[in-house]
Design a protein around this motif. Sequence first.
Motif: not given
Length: 646
Positions: A397-412
Motif C-alpha cells: 500500500d506504499q509503492r510510491n514512498d520515495e524514502h522507501a524506494i531510496w532505501n531499496e535502491k541503496l541496499i540493491k
Amino acid sequence: VWVKPNWRKCARNCKLFVQDSLRATAPPFIDYLKDILRRYPDGGQILKELIQNADDAGATEVVFIHDDRSYGTENLWAEDLAKYQGPALYAYNNAQFTDADWEGIQSVARSVKRGDPNKVGRFGLGFNSVYHITDVTSIFSAGHLGMMDPQEKIFGEQKGGFLWSLEEEDDREALTTMIDQFQPFRDIVSLLSRQEWSRVIQEDQNFNGTLFRFPLRSEESEISDNLYSYGKVVELFDSFIADAELSLLFLKNVSSVSLIHIDALGSVSTRLQVKSTTSQDVDLKSCDGVTEGLTQIKTITLDSEESRETKWLVTSCTMTEGNVDELDYLAEKLKFLPRIDLAFPCDDVHTDCSKSRLCCFLPLPNNDSNKTGLPVYVNAYFGLTDNRRHIKWLEEDQRNDEHAIWNEKLIKEVLPKTYLTIIQDAIRLVQDDILLVNSIYNLWPDISQVQHKEKWYEVAMDVLSQLFSQDVAVLSLAKDERQFITLKKAVLPCNGPTTCETLSAITRMLVSCDVNLVTLSDSVTRAINDVYPDYSSLTHVTPAFLRNTLRSSGVKDTSDADRLALLEFVLSDKQYSELHGLQLLPRSDGSFKSFTDREEDTVLIDSKEFPRTLLPFCQNLFLQDGLTCDIVNHLRQLARKSKSTS
C-alpha cells in the motif's frame, strides 16, 4: 508548516520569545508537542537525538550529567521558575550554537538541516523528545542563554521563552547577580570547563560550547504526566549504556560520550565514558568509477563498571553520480547521500551474526526488524519512519514512498559494492599483518544466518554472486594463509565424511606438492555450494585427484601415519584400478609397498580360514596389524578382484 516561536529581541529590556504571525491559524502547540511525544518513545533514544544534534554541529565531545542537587528559590527571574530548580539532566557538547541553530531548535514541523545531506538529525522533530523529561528547556551557548517555555506560563501570555544576551550589559548583570537562578549553570560550567562564571559572562562574553539543562518533571503538566524520578534517569542512562560501544561507530565528529552523576551532596562520579579513535596507519582509499571507498580501523574504548576495547573495520562507499539515474534523482530530491557504511568487529574470533543490526549514524532499536543476520553492522542515510525507530521499506500500500524506494535502491546498488570493498580491503590488511586471517571468512555473509530474513537473504546472495562473478582473489591458501587466490584457481578441500586426521594428512601432502589447496570455513563452503553458478567445474580434493597427485609426486617424505590416512582416502571410492604405482601398502615389517603385480611388492592378507600362523616364515610379508576395518575390507575386495581377474 506550523512552526514554534521565533526568538526576537523586542527591545533591550524585553527580549521575549514571541509567537510567529501564523499562530492565529495554527493548532495549539501543546497538542502538537504531545503528538510528537506519542511518536517518539521515552528512553535512550532521547540521548541519541542529542548526540546527533551535537554531531551535526561539529562537536567532538558530548557529556550527559544527572544532577540530583536542588538550588535556591529566593532570587529568581520569575517566581514560577522555582519548581525548576530541582534535579536536572544536562547535555553538554563542545560546539557553539549558530544563529541558524537558535532558530532551528524552535522548529517543530520543519528543519533547517533538511537541505544539508551531511546533517544527521535532519528531521527536526527529534529534539522535542526531551519534553518526555522536562517542561522547560534552557540552552547556554556562545553569546546567549535562553529558556523555552512551551506552556507559555512563565514569561507572559503567548511568550514562549526568554533570551539573555552576553552582549547586553543588563543581561550580564542579571546572569552574575541573580545567584539562585543561574547557580545550576555556574556549577556545571565550572565542572566542565574549569572556568569562572564571572569570567565567561563579563570578560569572555562567550561560552565555548553548548549546555542544555532539562529540569526533571516533578508534577504533571499540560505537556505530559510522565514524572521523571532518579530511577528513570538511571534507566535512561542504562538504555544508552547497552548500545554505548556502537554509538560512536558511524558518527562524523563526536568521538567521546560521558555519563556523569552528581549526588545531592555534590559528589561527582562517572558512570560511563566511551571514546573512539581512528588508526592513522590504515587509510585505504579506492575508486572503481562506480563507487568511492574508504576503509579505516576504529578503536572503541569503554570505561564503565568494566573496561574494554574493541577494534572495528569500517568501510564507507559512496556511489558516484551518473551510474544509477533513479538513485541520483532521489539523492537530489531527498538531500541524502548514496553511501553505505559497514562495520565489522575485527577482534572477534567467532562473529555473532545475531547481534548485527541497522544504524542511521546511531544504532536503531535492538529489535528483529533492525537485525540483518549479516556479520557486519549496516549504516546509511536511510529514510526512517517519523519516530526514527525503523527503516521504511516498500509495502503493497506504499509503492510510491520515495524514502522507501531510496532505501531499496541503496541496499540493491550500493551495499553489495561496499561489501566487496570491505572484504578486499580486509585481505590487504591481513597481508600487512594488521588483521587476523580468520577475519576474512568471518566477513562473508553466512546464508544459514539469513535464510529466514527474506530481504537480507537476497542481499547475501547478491553479495556472493558479485564476489564470484568478479573472480576476486578471496580464498586463503593452505600453504600460506596470507596469500589469496581466485575460486577458479583453487583446489577445494574434500567435504565428505572424512576424519580430522585424514584431512590433516591430505593437507600436508598437497601443500608439500605445492598444490593450490585452500582452507574454507563452513559458511564459505555453503556459500560456494549454494551460489557459485558452475560448481561442478571447480577443482575439489577427491580420491581421484589425490591419486593423480601422489602418482606424479610420490610419497617419499610422508610419515607412516599420513600414508595410512592417505591410503584410506584413495580407497574410499573403490576405484582400485587407479591405485597402480602408489606406494601406500603397509607391511608388517614397517615398509610400504606399491600397488603393482611385481613379486617384490607382494603383501599377504590373512583371514580366519587362513591365519598368518600358517606361514611362520612369511610374517614380514603380511599386512600391517592395527589397520582400520575400512582399509582392511577395501584391500580384501581388491585382492578378490585381482584374483578373479587373473
